[in-house]
Structure formats: structure tokens, C-alpha cells
Design an enzyme around this catalytic site. Structure first.
Site, PDB file in Angstrom:
ATOM      1  N   ASN A  34       0.804  -1.079   0.000  1.00  0.00           N
ATOM      2  CA  ASN A  34      -0.033   0.077   0.180  1.00  0.00           C
ATOM      3  C   ASN A  34       0.718   1.201   0.054  1.00  0.00           C
ATOM      4  O   ASN A  34       1.990   1.255   0.033  1.00  0.00           O
ATOM      5  CB  ASN A  34      -0.926  -0.148   1.323  1.00  0.00           C
ATOM      6  CG  ASN A  34      -0.234  -0.304   2.498  1.00  0.00           C
ATOM      7  OD1 ASN A  34       0.490   0.804   2.858  1.00  0.00           O
ATOM      8  ND2 ASN A  34      -0.287  -1.117   3.254  1.00  0.00           N
ATOM      9  N   ARG A  35       0.359   2.307  -0.166  1.00  0.00           N
ATOM     10  CA  ARG A  35       0.981   3.644  -0.418  1.00  0.00           C
ATOM     11  C   ARG A  35       1.688   4.139   0.953  1.00  0.00           C
ATOM     12  O   ARG A  35       2.036   5.404   0.770  1.00  0.00           O
ATOM     13  CB  ARG A  35       0.174   4.541  -0.920  1.00  0.00           C
ATOM     14  CG  ARG A  35      -0.159   4.254  -2.423  1.00  0.00           C
ATOM     15  CD  ARG A  35      -1.067   5.435  -3.247  1.00  0.00           C
ATOM     16  NE  ARG A  35      -1.300   5.010  -4.439  1.00  0.00           N
ATOM     17  CZ  ARG A  35      -0.593   5.274  -5.718  1.00  0.00           C
ATOM     18  NH1 ARG A  35       0.553   5.741  -5.257  1.00  0.00           N
ATOM     19  NH2 ARG A  35      -0.912   4.760  -6.816  1.00  0.00           N
TER      20      ARG A  35
END
Ligand code: CTP
Ligand code: CA
Length: 238
Positions: A34-35
Site C-alpha cells: 500500500n501507499r
């Protein structure tokens, strides 16, 4: 208390902070991730340290270095993060779950790199649920285990036609059972990887001190972090 107590309301307290995002490996070179940049967790760790706390920092993958002056441990996957958090919370007074934990991981890990086959086909990747670290710890505390007195979760939410960001946050707080849920509104301009942030702190309905109105923080991740440290100080020094 003394002047020192006012400036360092978390002196003598130990708080566990998780940061970054977990990565769930598919094969030796690939993962689901994920970011999360780690910025919010780092900001929280710094604010807690500045308020006098001993910080146990559990870092998942971050795009910048861990802060100085913390007791550091690292975890790559959600399962590793769970183990690291369980270890770190022993004897701790607070827990702040700022890490973005993958909800799912690949059901199987390929020991060798997944190859394209001769035809035009593509594999289907089966996923399984990861443990919900925050929910587990809250449930165990409720069952009487000696676990942190103040447990803070973070949630990134988007509003839609069905409910607002705050309504989704309320529902999540009730589901998770943590003491405080910091709800970030995410959109094109806000949230992941950004310095600017707007957040609402929601408090558990059945908190020992009675119900408390939501608090809005507009500003940087540092502002949100300072608010979290303030709220912890108030909870401990009530
Ligand atoms: N969290 C956790 N373990 C997980 C997932 C989330 O401990 N497996 C923690 C996060 O660190 C965060 C809080 O739970 O503090 C809320 O995470 P979020 O992803 O918003 O909640 P979910 O229950 O996973 O809900 P959603 O379906 O919206 O992703
Ligand atoms: Ca999630």
C-alpha cells in the site's frame, strides 16, 4: 505537578507506535502493498518523545528513515507486525496503530518467481484474511489482559452518497473498540504521502471519563500527531 510535568506530560510512560505499510509477498520479487509513507507514524513518535514518552517504534515499510531516539523494531508483513506489536505492548501504557496493515495476504507463497505461461492466460491470486491486530488487542484487554490503557487507531476514509467520513469513522470506532480513532479524510489532495492532513479524533462512547465530543484538527501530520500526544497526556493524567 512541577513545571517539568506540564512540559513533559508523558514522562515515565511507554508508548508503542506502528508506522508504514505492510507488504505481503507473492514470490521472492513481488508483494501486495500500500501507499503508506510512514510519515504519520513518525510524526506521532516524535510528538510522543517530545512529550517525554519512551517510544517503541514498530516500523513496517516506510519511504523514509525511522525517527531517532526510539526503540526500533521492524516488521515486513501483517503477521510479523502482529508478533512485533505483541512483544512491544508488554508493560506499555499506550499503543498507536498508525501502520497501514494489509487486510489480506496471498493464500500461498511461491518459492520461485511466478512465470508467464505459454498461452495468454493470467493467474488468479487467492487471498486470505490477515489478523486484525488492533481489534485483537482491544478484545484481549476487554477480556482482562494487561494491555495498554490508551489504544489509538488511525483510519483513512472517503465519504460517499451512503455516509459521511465521520459516520464511517464512528462505525469503525465501534467495530474496533479502541479508545480513540483518528479519522483522516482521503482524497486526491489529502492523505497518503502528503504533509498536509485534516483529521477528526473520535472517542469511544463508553470511555471511563464519559463521552467526549469529536475534535477536528486541520493542518499538517505534525499537528495531528501533537493532538494525539495531547490526548494521551490527558488520558494518563486524568
Ligand atoms: N488495523 C490492524 N490490523 C489490520 C487492519 C487494520 O491493526 N489487519 C488497524 C490499523 O493500523 C488502523 C485501524 O486498524 O489503526 C483501522 O484500519 P482500517 O484499515 O481503516 O480498518 P479496517 O477494519 O481494516 O477497515 P477497512 O475495511 O475500511 O479497511
Ligand atoms: Ca483495512
Amino acid at each position: 505537578g512541577s513545571a517539568l510535568d506540564v512540559e513533559r506530560p508523558l514522562a515515565g510512560r511507554t508508548v508503542v507506535v506502528t508506522a508504514g505499510g505492510t507488504r505481503e509477498p507473492l514470490d521472492p520479487v513481488r508483494f501486495l502493498g500500500n501507499r503508506s509513507s510512514g510519515k504519520q507514524g513518525i510524526a506521532v513518535a516524535k510528538a510522543l518523545s517530545a512529550a517525554g514518552a519512551t517510544v517503541r517504534f514498530v516500523a513496517a515499510h516506510m519511504d523514509q528513515p525511522a525517527p531517532e531516539g526510539v526503540e526500533l523494531s521492524v516488521a515486513g508483513t501483517a503477521v510479523e507486525l502482529r508478533a512485533a506489536v505483541r512483544e512491544a505492548v508488554r508493560g506499555a501504557d499506550g499503543l498507536v496503530m498508525a501502520a497501514a496493515v494489509a487486510d489480506f495476504r496471498p493464500a500461498a507463497y511461491n518459492d520461485s518467481k511466478i512465470k508467464k505461461t505459454g498461452d495468454d492466460g493470467a493467474p488468479t491470486i487467492e487471498l486470505v484474511r490477515n489478523p486484525d491486530i488492533l481489534a485483537e488487542i482491544v478484545a484481549e484487554r476487554r477480556a482482562g489482559a494487561e494491555l495498554p490503557e490508551v489504544i489509538v487507531g488511525f483510519a483513512a476514509e472517503t465519504g460517499d452518497e451512503a455516509a459521511s467520513v465521520e459516520e464511517y469513522g464512528r462505525a469503525k470506532l465501534a467495530r474496533k473498540g479502541c479508545d480513540v480513532l483518528v479519522v483522516n479524510e482521503v482524497g486526491e489532495q489529502k492523505g497518503f504521502g502528503r504533509d498536509e492532513n485534516a483529521a477528526t479524533l473520535l472517542f469511544r462512547e463508553d470511555a471511563p471519563g464519559g463521552p467526549r465530543a469529536p475534535e477536528h484538527v486541520a493542518g499538517s501530520k505534525d499537528d495531528v500527531a501533537r493532538k494525539v500526544a495531547d490526548v494521551m497526556g490527558e488520558a494518563f493524567n486524568r
